[in-house]
Design an enzyme around this catalytic site. Structure first.
Site, PDB file in Angstrom:
ATOM      1  N   ARG A  49       0.596  -0.794   0.263  1.00  0.00           N
ATOM      2  CA  ARG A  49      -0.120   0.466  -0.144  1.00  0.00           C
ATOM      3  C   ARG A  49       1.064   1.351   0.183  1.00  0.00           C
ATOM      4  NH1 ARG A  49      -1.947   1.724   4.499  1.00  0.00           N
ATOM      5  NH2 ARG A  49      -2.938  -0.501   5.298  1.00  0.00           N
ATOM      6  N   TYR A 101     -14.007  17.593 -16.221  1.00  0.00           N
ATOM      7  CA  TYR A 101     -14.253  15.855 -16.453  1.00  0.00           C
ATOM      8  C   TYR A 101     -15.666  15.644 -15.643  1.00  0.00           C
ATOM      9  CZ  TYR A 101     -13.375  11.291 -16.133  1.00  0.00           C
ATOM     10  OH  TYR A 101     -13.826   9.519 -16.281  1.00  0.00           O
ATOM     11  N   ASP A 173      -5.442  18.054 -15.607  1.00  0.00           N
ATOM     12  CA  ASP A 173      -5.986  17.456 -16.322  1.00  0.00           C
ATOM     13  C   ASP A 173      -5.180  16.303 -17.564  1.00  0.00           C
ATOM     14  OD1 ASP A 173      -6.633  15.163 -17.146  1.00  0.00           O
ATOM     15  OD2 ASP A 173      -7.936  15.028 -15.512  1.00  0.00           O
ATOM     16  N   LYS A 198      -5.857   5.508 -20.100  1.00  0.00           N
ATOM     17  CA  LYS A 198      -5.648   5.995 -20.924  1.00  0.00           C
ATOM     18  C   LYS A 198      -4.600   6.064 -22.230  1.00  0.00           C
ATOM     19  CE  LYS A 198      -9.964   7.241 -19.124  1.00  0.00           C
ATOM     20  NZ  LYS A 198     -10.718   8.744 -18.605  1.00  0.00           N
TER      21      LYS A 198
HETATM   22  C1  LIG Z   1     -10.770   8.799 -17.361  1.00  0.00           C
HETATM   23  C2  LIG Z   1     -10.241  10.011 -17.162  1.00  0.00           C
HETATM   24  C3  LIG Z   1      -9.933  10.823 -15.214  1.00  0.00           C
HETATM   25  C4  LIG Z   1     -10.707   9.222 -14.168  1.00  0.00           C
HETATM   26  O1  LIG Z   1      -9.479   8.522 -14.694  1.00  0.00           O
HETATM   27  P1  LIG Z   1      -9.893   6.657 -14.199  1.00  0.00           P
HETATM   28  O2  LIG Z   1      -8.326   6.264 -14.742  1.00  0.00           O
HETATM   29  O3  LIG Z   1     -11.370   6.446 -15.730  1.00  0.00           O
HETATM   30  O4  LIG Z   1     -10.794   7.255 -12.972  1.00  0.00           O
HETATM   31  C5  LIG Z   1      -9.696  11.380 -15.534  1.00  0.00           C
HETATM   32  N1  LIG Z   1      -9.968  12.283 -15.947  1.00  0.00           N
HETATM   33  C6  LIG Z   1     -10.030  12.392 -17.142  1.00  0.00           C
HETATM   34  C7  LIG Z   1      -9.743  13.974 -18.566  1.00  0.00           C
HETATM   35  C8  LIG Z   1     -10.949  11.387 -17.796  1.00  0.00           C
HETATM   36  O5  LIG Z   1     -10.643  11.261 -19.482  1.00  0.00           O
END
Ligand SMILES: *Cc1c(COP(=O)(O)O)cnc(C)c1O
Length: 382
Positions: A49, A101, A173, A198
């Site tokens: 952890r 988001y 982000d 992603k």
């Molecule tokens: C998908 C996404 C997130 C969150 O990510 P996860 O890995 O799905 O928790 C945050 N910000 C943006 C812009 C995203 O597309």
């Protein structure tokens, strides 16, 4: 190292993380599937952890790709967001981009609001938003660029200057752009948050998030949040994401090429009301996009101006774009934001920022582009 000697993105992506394997010669690191470590080991690991060799390898890869001193990996992008927000206290104000988001919006509205964290939404493409920033005394300024799903491009260097003048750190982000196409820390941001789920992983088979920074103080806060809140990723997901990072550069090149071709087709050859893609000259912030990104990334958003029913039927007719959440994988996907990613955002709020019922978001994969264009064109005509 001088600028000339600095290794390229691809070299860093492939050659980072070769330590830990000197005893065996293995070219690829193993997955350390262990919850605990024997006390007194040379790397100071104690319990997964609070740290694991696979986290450390991925942390180093991501920090070098983002051009940051430090990176901390979390169980998902949302875990990374939680880690940052957990550093706030009751009464703190976050000033955020209004086209944020959907899950970030939900987290603030339904979780952190209960703890007294206040959030104010502004349109960061409007220069007037920056003027009033200091009066709001923000604890954090939170933006995304490109935004989801309207692909607004926000001038990161400009907002960083305004946030710092207001005494607040800027968090960007960076998920939609990817580390390959845009590096917020180099543009002046204090924190760059990436959902590695992603484009970095790129194969839709693991969830991981990361927070990158040059600040030692923020890095300590992130390590603390990882173990204290239990936000750690799994070693296997880190391993898969590190493998994905090795091909990020060439995948991103193809994502950009395919997305630009599809966007151009939609704009020129169909009756779509509006097409958004950062590297289309018709994009309202095209100049800023060209300046801070090295490619337009793989997302194309379209308003077909059709009824909800027609839009849904169009989506159902697509062959290569399954209707699914997420983005950034090698396979193309299609999303209807109003009923999917932004369903948790109230209808009036949604429509005020342009998320209408006829809006469709394509995550353009790396398939043969002629097939993708034929698929979309055919589904529109049927
Ligand atoms: C998908 C996404 C997130 C969150 O990510 P996860 O890995 O799905 O928790 C945050 N910000 C943006 C812009 C995203 O597309």
């Amino acid at each position: 190292m001088s600028e000339e000697e600095k290794e390229g993105f691809e070299t860093r992506a492939i050659h980072s993380g070769r330590d830990f394997v000197s005893e065996t010669g293995a070219v690829t690191p193993p997955v350390w599937l262990t919850s605990t470590f024997e006390y007194g080991n040379p790397n100071g690991f104690d319990y997964t952890r609070s740290g694991n060799p696979n986290f450390r390898l991925l942390d180093r890869t991501i920090s070098t790709l983002e051009g940051a001193e430090f990176a901390t990996c979390f169980g998902s992008g949302v875990s990374a967001i939680t880690a940052i927000v957990s550093t706030l206290k009751s009464g703190d104000v976050v000033v955020a981009e209004e086209n944020i988001y959907g899950c970030t919006f939900r987290l603030f509205a339904q979780v952190f609001a209960k703890f007294g964290v206040e959030i104010v939404y502004l349109d960061f493409t409007d220069p007037a938003s920056l003027e009033g920033l200091a009066e709001r005394n923000p604890a954090l300024v939170w933006i995304e660029s490109p935004t989801n799903p309207n692909l607004k491009i926000i001038d990161i260097a400009l907002v960083a200057g305004a946030a710092h003048a207001a005494g607040a750190p800027l968090i960007v982000d960076n998920t939609f752009a990817s580390s390959y196409l845009q590096r917020p820390i180099e543009l002046g941001a204090d924190l760059s948050l990436v959902s590695l789920t992603k484009y970095t992983n790129g194969h839709s088979d693991a969830l991981v998030g990361a927070v990158c920074t040059n600040s030692e103080e923020w890095q300590q806060k992130m390590i603390f949040a990882q173990k204290a809140l239990g936000l750690q990723p799994s070693p296997m997901d880190c391993w898969l994401t590190m493998r994905g990072a090795k091909t990020e550069a060439i995948r991103m090149e193809r994502h950009c090429e395919n997305a630009l071709a599809l966007a151009t087709f939609l704009e020129e050859k169909t009756d779509a009301v509006r097409v958004w893609y950062p590297f289309l000259p018709s994009h309202p912030q095209y100049e800023i996009a060209k300046r801070q990104m090295s490619g337009g990334s793989g997302i194309v958003t379209v308003d077909f101006g059709r009824s909800l029913e027609d839009t849904m039927q169009f989506i159902d007719r697509l062959q290569y774009f399954p209707k699914a959440e997420s983005l950034g994988g090698i396979e193309s996907l299609c999303c209807h934001p109003a009923s999917m990613t932004h369903a948790s955002v109230p209808k009036e709020t949604r429509e005020a920022v342009g998320i209408t019922d006829s809006l469709v978001r394509f995550s353009v994969g790396i398939e043969t582009v002629e097939d993708l264009i034929r698929d979309v064109g055919g589904a529109l005509q049927a």
